[in-house]
Design a protein around this motif. Structure first.
Motif: not given
Length: 218
Positions: A161-171, A192-193, A197-201
């Motif tokens: 939810a925090i990551i979504q609030a900041f609008g981050w698309r990768e983590a 996250l998905q 929000t994608q998890v590249p690494y």
């Protein structure tokens, strides 16, 4: 001590006293007190073990201070798991076989809990864990295992939810390479998905890593 830890310990003792009340419901006519052996398997050198031991001691004093009429008296038989699965299992076996405890509180870690639960189920001795929180413990389908603390997967929705609030698309997920870190990663990745929000690494860090090694990894 945090309110969360106090709540987890209260829940653990609630399970324990409920089990003992059911078992000794018919002893009210007995005049003398009846000792009830209970095992406590913790890591003596771990901060969770040290805090837990102090809390159990205080909890017993508080409980019997306000329930002096109880005929049963819990007797804690404490064993050191020595931060080792085999040592924890050996301690539990000793408590079950030689002391014949009515229940075992602990152990500290989820890996130890898995092994001890098998022993408890075979001997029909309840295992009450107040600190083991790896999500994998939810797969234990034993009626003799009680997890008195929420598992780590309960945190992932708040993180996503925090990551979504900041609008981050990768983590990038940085975690400790132990049972807790590895155990929560699949749940965190799914959460996250779910918010696109994608998890590249993923970066696993050894529990024994030095500050310089951590900085280099990052």
């Amino acid at each position: 001590m945090s309110k969360m830890w106090k709540r987890h310990l209260r829940i653990a003792f609630s399970y324990l006293f409920l089990l003992l009340q059911l078992k000794f419901l018919l002893v009210e006519t007995v005049n003398e007190t009846i000792p009830v052996n209970v095992g406590l398997v913790i890591d003596f050198e771990d901060w969770i073990g040290k805090v837990g031991l102090s809390c159990f001691d205080m909890a017993l004093k508080d409980f019997y201070g306000t329930h002096a009429y109880y005929k049963t008296r819990l007797v804690l038989n404490i064993r050191d798991s020595k931060r080792d699965v085999v040592a924890a299992a050996s301690a539990a076996l000793d408590l079950i076989t030689n002391i014949q405890v009515e229940a075992i509180i602990g152990p500290t870690t989820s890996t130890q809990a898995n092994f001890i639960t098998l022993l408890g189920e075979k001997a029909k001795v309840p295992i009450i864990s107040f600190s083991a929180s790896t999500p994998s413990l939810t797969t234990i389908r034993s009626p003799y295992f009680f997890q008195a603390t929420p598992n780590d997967s309960a945190q992932v929705n708040a993180i996503s939810a925090i990551i979504q609030a900041f609008g981050w698309r990768e983590a990038v997920l940085v975690y400790v390479d132990d049972e807790y870190g590895v155990g929560i990663i699949p749940y965190l990745t799914d959460a996250l998905q779910a918010v696109d929000t994608q998890v590249p690494y993923r970066s696993a860090i050894s529990p024994l890593a030095t500050d310089s090694q951590i900085i280099e990894k990052l």
